[in-house]
Motif scaffolding. Structure first.
Motif, PDB file in Angstrom:
ATOM      1  N   UNK A   1      47.259   6.833 -11.429  1.00  0.00           N
ATOM      2  CA  UNK A   1      46.111   5.928 -11.342  1.00  0.00           C
ATOM      3  C   UNK A   1      44.987   6.506 -10.476  1.00  0.00           C
ATOM      4  N   UNK A   2      45.322   7.280  -9.447  1.00  0.00           N
ATOM      5  CA  UNK A   2      44.286   7.861  -8.583  1.00  0.00           C
ATOM      6  C   UNK A   2      43.448   8.878  -9.354  1.00  0.00           C
ATOM      7  N   UNK A   3      44.093   9.651 -10.216  1.00  0.00           N
ATOM      8  CA  UNK A   3      43.356  10.616 -11.037  1.00  0.00           C
ATOM      9  C   UNK A   3      42.431   9.883 -12.001  1.00  0.00           C
ATOM     10  N   UNK A   4      42.925   8.827 -12.638  1.00  0.00           N
ATOM     11  CA  UNK A   4      42.104   8.055 -13.575  1.00  0.00           C
ATOM     12  C   UNK A   4      40.896   7.459 -12.868  1.00  0.00           C
ATOM     13  N   UNK A   5      41.102   6.917 -11.681  1.00  0.00           N
ATOM     14  CA  UNK A   5      39.994   6.347 -10.903  1.00  0.00           C
ATOM     15  C   UNK A   5      38.978   7.423 -10.545  1.00  0.00           C
TER      16      UNK A   5
ATOM     17  N   UNK B   1      39.385  13.069 -24.511  1.00  0.00           N
ATOM     18  CA  UNK B   1      40.194  12.001 -23.926  1.00  0.00           C
ATOM     19  C   UNK B   1      40.818  12.527 -22.638  1.00  0.00           C
ATOM     20  N   UNK B   2      40.524  11.879 -21.537  1.00  0.00           N
ATOM     21  CA  UNK B   2      41.150  12.208 -20.256  1.00  0.00           C
ATOM     22  C   UNK B   2      42.234  11.171 -20.010  1.00  0.00           C
TER      23      UNK B   2
ATOM     24  N   UNK C   1      36.821   8.310 -13.505  1.00  0.00           N
ATOM     25  CA  UNK C   1      35.799   7.290 -13.794  1.00  0.00           C
ATOM     26  C   UNK C   1      34.562   7.480 -12.916  1.00  0.00           C
ATOM     27  N   UNK C   2      34.762   7.955 -11.696  1.00  0.00           N
ATOM     28  CA  UNK C   2      33.634   8.242 -10.814  1.00  0.00           C
ATOM     29  C   UNK C   2      32.932   9.528 -11.235  1.00  0.00           C
ATOM     30  N   UNK C   3      33.704  10.583 -11.482  1.00  0.00           N
ATOM     31  CA  UNK C   3      33.109  11.894 -11.773  1.00  0.00           C
ATOM     32  C   UNK C   3      32.412  11.927 -13.131  1.00  0.00           C
ATOM     33  N   UNK C   4      32.960  11.224 -14.130  1.00  0.00           N
ATOM     34  CA  UNK C   4      32.429  11.281 -15.496  1.00  0.00           C
ATOM     35  C   UNK C   4      31.645  10.021 -15.870  1.00  0.00           C
ATOM     36  N   UNK C   5      31.209   9.254 -14.871  1.00  0.00           N
ATOM     37  CA  UNK C   5      30.577   7.960 -15.137  1.00  0.00           C
ATOM     38  C   UNK C   5      29.353   8.065 -16.033  1.00  0.00           C
TER      39      UNK C   5
ATOM     40  N   UNK D   1      33.254  10.799 -23.538  1.00  0.00           N
ATOM     41  CA  UNK D   1      34.490  10.845 -22.765  1.00  0.00           C
ATOM     42  C   UNK D   1      35.210   9.499 -22.841  1.00  0.00           C
ATOM     43  N   UNK D   2      36.484   9.527 -23.176  1.00  0.00           N
ATOM     44  CA  UNK D   2      37.341   8.347 -23.079  1.00  0.00           C
ATOM     45  C   UNK D   2      38.335   8.585 -21.957  1.00  0.00           C
ATOM     46  N   UNK D   3      38.435   7.640 -21.041  1.00  0.00           N
ATOM     47  CA  UNK D   3      39.339   7.754 -19.902  1.00  0.00           C
ATOM     48  C   UNK D   3      40.378   6.653 -19.988  1.00  0.00           C
TER      49      UNK D   3
END
Length: 225
Positions: A19-23, A13-14, A26-30, A35-37
């Motif tokens: 919000x910038x880290x979460x975004x 779980x990340x 989502x790009x890096x671990x797409x 993985x749960x973000x």
């Protein structure tokens, strides 16, 4: 040579309030399974282990460390510092980690891994995020080799993205590197882990910000089975 038992897939779980880290995650671990973000506090996750970015002395007086200490109680810092003393002589190098019982049911374990030598140090121009993330996952390998199945899920925050001032996309890509290395290999010790990462990421600043780098360990590293 470390003997690795077959372990079930780790649930990761990340979670972060930024919000910038979460975004960026989502790009890096797409394209990364398991993985749960989510946006939110690590305190709101139900997992076997939390990973806390710390400093070399295990002083939990800032950032996520301080949040976790307030939640779990002052005894958690004593356990972390005792482990650092017993396993590393009192100073935890970047690229190493300790895993200690939390004293709670959620999580059962706290993994402390330094992203910096001193509190509030700027690590934006270093490889510390990749080293810390990989070390945290290495600690899970070690714990599960000692007690199979004891950590089946883990929550991590954006390592170095707050007090370490690492840009969100850089943080996400370096964490992806650490996670991918965990899925592929288990190292005999933290020295091997650090040397391998530094050798292959030393010129990463020349790469585009959106580029992810997968580590190829030397033959002495043990493949995960």
């Amino acid at each position: 040579m470390t003997v690795n038992r077959v372990q079930p897939p780790l649930e990761v779980v990340l979670t972060d309030v930024n919000a910038k880290v979460v975004e960026a995650w989502r790009a890096a671990f797409a394209d990364t399974p398991g993985i749960t973000i989510r946006k939110g506090s690590i305190l709101d996750t139900t997992v076997d282990a939390w990973v806390s970015p710390t400093n070399a002395r295990g002083l939990m007086n800032g950032g996520v460390d301080a949040v976790i200490k307030r939640h779990l109680g002052a005894g958690i810092q004593l356990r972390v510092q005792r482990a650092i003393r017993d396993e590393f002589g009192g100073r935890l190098p970047v690229g190493s980690a300790v895993c200690v019982p939390s004293g709670a049911t959620n999580p059962k374990f706290l993994i402390s891994t330094p992203t910096m030598e001193q509190s509030s140090q700027n690590v934006s121009e270093t490889l510390n995020v990749a080293l810390a993330c990989a070390a945290a996952f290495q600690a899970i390998h070690r714990q599960n080799n000692a007690a199979p199945g004891s950590i089946g899920s883990v929550a991590l925050v954006g390592m170095g993205a707050q007090t370490g001032r690492v840009p969100a996309r850089v943080c996400a890509n370096l964490m992806w590197t650490g996670h991918t290395l965990f899925n592929d290999h288990c190292f005999d010790d933290y020295d091997d882990l650090r040397n391998t990462i530094v050798a292959q990421l030393d010129d990463i600043e020349k790469a585009p910000a959106e580029e992810r780098v997968r580590i190829t360990p030397p033959r002495r590293a043990t493949a995960r089975r």
